[in-house]
Motif scaffolding. Structure first.
Motif, PDB file in Angstrom:
ATOM      1  N   CYS A 107       0.862  -1.189   0.000  1.00 39.34           N
ATOM      2  CA  CYS A 107       0.000   0.000   0.000  1.00 39.34           C
ATOM      3  C   CYS A 107       0.899   1.240   0.000  1.00 39.34           C
ATOM      4  O   CYS A 107       1.890   1.295   0.714  1.00 39.34           O
TER       5      CYS A 107
ATOM      6  N   HIS B 165       0.268   4.107   1.163  1.00 40.88           N
ATOM      7  CA  HIS B 165       0.132   4.914   2.373  1.00 40.88           C
ATOM      8  C   HIS B 165       0.807   4.256   3.568  1.00 40.88           C
ATOM      9  O   HIS B 165       1.556   4.892   4.292  1.00 40.88           O
ATOM     10  N   CYS B 166       0.502   2.944   3.798  1.00 38.06           N
ATOM     11  CA  CYS B 166       0.981   2.318   5.030  1.00 38.06           C
ATOM     12  C   CYS B 166       2.044   1.259   4.789  1.00 38.06           C
ATOM     13  O   CYS B 166       2.545   0.671   5.742  1.00 38.06           O
TER      14      CYS B 166
ATOM     15  N   CYS C 188      -5.948  -2.801   0.413  1.00 33.81           N
ATOM     16  CA  CYS C 188      -5.242  -2.634   1.686  1.00 33.81           C
ATOM     17  C   CYS C 188      -6.261  -2.782   2.811  1.00 33.81           C
ATOM     18  O   CYS C 188      -7.380  -2.283   2.695  1.00 33.81           O
TER      19      CYS C 188
ATOM     20  N   THR D  95      -6.480  -1.293   5.560  1.00 38.68           N
ATOM     21  CA  THR D  95      -6.849   0.011   6.107  1.00 38.68           C
ATOM     22  C   THR D  95      -7.350   0.983   5.044  1.00 38.68           C
ATOM     23  O   THR D  95      -8.312   1.710   5.257  1.00 38.68           O
ATOM     24  N   HIS D  96      -6.670   1.015   3.901  1.00 36.69           N
ATOM     25  CA  HIS D  96      -6.980   2.048   2.914  1.00 36.69           C
ATOM     26  C   HIS D  96      -7.830   1.553   1.752  1.00 36.69           C
ATOM     27  O   HIS D  96      -7.986   2.270   0.763  1.00 36.69           O
TER      28      HIS D  96
HETATM   29 ZN   LIG Z   1      -2.728   1.051   3.509  1.00 31.37          ZN
END
Ligand SMILES: [Zn+2]
Length: 414
Positions: A43, A45-46, A83, A85-86
Motif C-alpha cells: 500500500c 500509504h501504510c 489494503c 486500512t486504505h
Molecule cells: Zn494502507
C-alpha cells in the motif's frame, strides 16, 4: 551474472528488479522492463502488503536519468490492491511518486540543476524539451510543497518585486529570522496582502508575529496593523533612505533645469555623489560637495540635511533618537526645499513606525539580500512570462522549504 542484474547494478537502480530491456538505437533510448522489489503489492500509504485486485492494461513509463547519451525509460504495469486500512489503492511504486511521470532521482536532478543553472541548460542535460521541464518542475514543486505549512513566523518582511520585464508586480513575504521567502502573491495592493493574512495564516499564527517590516506603502502598513495585533511595525530603513535620496535628487533636478549652460558644468556627475553614504565618501568627493556651498546653495543644503539624517540610524537610546529626529524635521521644514519638506511630512506621519528601529534594529536587509538572489534568477531566465514559473523558482532557491531535500535520501545521487 545475469544481464538484467548487471543492468540494475550498473544503473544503480534501487527498489526494483529488471525483467527485460530493449534498445531503440535510432532514438538513442533504452527501455527497461521493471517490477518492484519482492513483487511489490505494498500500500502506498501504510506500506502493508495487500491482495491484487486488478492489473492495469497498459504499461506506464517513467523517465529516468539519461546515461551516456541514452535516454532511459522504466516500464511497468502498476496493480490495484486491497489494503486492510486504505481499501482499493494503487500499489506503491518504489522509484517514483504515485502519479509522477518521472523517477525520484530524475526529479532530484531536475531540482538541483534548476537551482544552479537556467532551465534551458538543465533541459539540455536531462534530454527533454524546455517546455516539458518547466511543466515537470511545476508539478514536482507543487507536489512537494503541498500541505507544507509556514512555521514559527515571528518577524515578517513584506516587499514588492517586478516580473515580466517590469510590467507586473508581485508581493513577497519573507521570514526575516530564517531569511527565506514564505509566500508570493500576484499584485502589490491591499487585496494581495490580505490573501496572505486571511488564507495562509491562522489567527494564532498572526498573533505570534512580533515584528513586521515593510516600505512606506499604505496597503502593506494597513494590512500589518489590521491583521497582526501584537506586531511592532518598523518601516524599512533602506526604503526611508531611498526616499530621502530621491528628495535630494529632486532638488538637484530642479536646479539643473534652472541652471545656465556654464552652471550645468559644475553640476555634472553630482547625482551619485549626493547618494553616497558618508562612510563611503573619498576626500575628493567631500571637496566637490563642500564646494557646492558656494556653487549651489540649494543642493548643498539638501545634501547637508541628508547627511545629517544618516546619524539617526546610529542612535542607541530611543529618547535621544526621538529628540534628534524632531530637531532634524524642524530644520528641514525651514529649508524651503519643497521635495525635502514633502519627505519630512511623510516621515512625520510615520514617526511611530520609524522610531522602533532604534530598539529593534530590524530592517528588510535580509529581504533585500533575497531580492538580489531573486533578481539573479530573473535575469538568468531573461524574465518570466508567468508568475507561476517565477514563483516556482523563488521557492526552489530561497523558499522556506528545502525542496530537493524532500526527495528520499537513496534517490539523491546524480
Ligand atoms: Zn494502507
Amino acid at each position: 551474472m545475469n544481464i538484467n542484474k548487471f543492468i540494475r547494478i550498473l544503473l544503480n537502480l534501487k527498489g526494483l528488479s529488471v525483467t527485460g530491456f530493449q534498445f531503440r538505437i535510432r532514438d538513442r533510448e533504452l527501455d527497461l522492463w521493471v517490477k518492484p522489489y519482492k513483487n511489490g503489492c505494498l500500500c502506498s500509504h501504510c506500506k502493508r502488503r495487500g491482495r491484487i485486485i486488478r492489473t492495469m492494461d497498459t504499461p506506464r513509463a517513467w523517465r529516468d536519468l539519461p546515461v551516456c547519451g541514452w535516454s532511459i525509460f522504466l516500464w511497468y504495469c502498476p496493480r490495484e490492491i486491497l489494503c486492510p486500512t486504505h481499501s482499493r489503492v494503487q500499489e506503491d511504486i518504489p522509484w517514483a511518486d504515485a502519479y509522477a511521470r518521472i523517477t525520484y532521482r530524475f526529479e532530484y536532478a531536475m531540482l538541483v540543476y534548476c537551482q544552479l543553472m537556467t532551465q534551458k541548460a538543465a533541459a539540455r542535460i536531462l534530454h527533454i524539451p524546455k517546455s516539458t521541464l518547466s511543466d515537470l518542475l511545476h508539478r514536482t514543486i507543487t507536489r512537494i510543497r503541498d500541505g507544507h505549512r509556514i512555521r514559527g513566523l515571528k518577524s515578517v518582511g513584506i516587499d514588492e518585486i517586478s516580473y515580466c520585464r517590469r510590467h507586473k508586480y508581485a508581493t513577497v513575504v519573507y521570514d526575516l529570522d530564517r531569511s527565506c521567502v514564505v509566500w508570493v502573491g500576484r499584485g502589490k495592493g491591499r487585496e494581495t496582502i490580505d490573501i496572505f493574512f486571511n488564507e495562509v495564516l491562522s489567527d494564532y499564527q498572526k498573533s505570534k508575529i512580533k515584528w513586521a517590516c515593510c516600505d512606506m506603502s499604505e496597503s502593506y502598513i494597513g494590512a500589518i496593523e489590521d491583521h497582526c495585533p501584537n506586531a511592532t511595525l518598523v518601516l524599512d530603513r533602506f526604503h526611508i533612505a531611498k526616499a530621502l535620496n530621491e528628495a535630494v535628487d529632486e532638488v538637484r533636478k530642479e536646479q539643473w533645469r534652472e541652471a545656465s549652460l556654464d552652471e550645468r558644468k559644475a553640476l555634472k556627475g553630482l547625482r551619485w555623489l549626493l547618494f553616497k553614504h558618508s562612510s563611503k565618501r573619498s576626500k575628493k568627493d567631500s571637496r566637490i560637495l563642500n564646494a557646492l556651498s558656494k556653487g549651489n546653495r540649494r543642493i548643498y543644503r539638501a545634501w547637508v540635511l541628508k547627511d545629517e539624517f544618516e546619524q539617526f540610524w546610529d542612535y542607541k537610546a530611543p529618547w535621544a533618537a526621538d529628540r534628534f529626529i524632531k530637531r532634524w524635521m524642524s530644520t528641514a521644514l525651514r529649508s524651503r526645499l519643497e521635495p525635502i519638506r514633502k519627505f519630512v511630512k511623510t516621515i512625520r506621519k510615520h514617526i511611530n513606525r520609524i522610531l522602533p528601529f532604534i530598539g529593534s534594529r530590524l530592517t528588510n536587509a535580509v529581504a533585500e539580500g533575497l531580492n538580489r538572489i531573486i533578481g539573479i534568477i530573473k535575469n538568468r531566465a531573461s524574465g518570466f512570462r508567468t508568475l507561476q514559473a517565477f514563483t516556482d523558482m523563488i521557492f526552489l532557491t530561497v523558499g522556506d522549504l528545502d525542496i530537493p531535500a524532500q526527495i528520499p535520501v537513496k534517490f539523491r545521487a546524480i
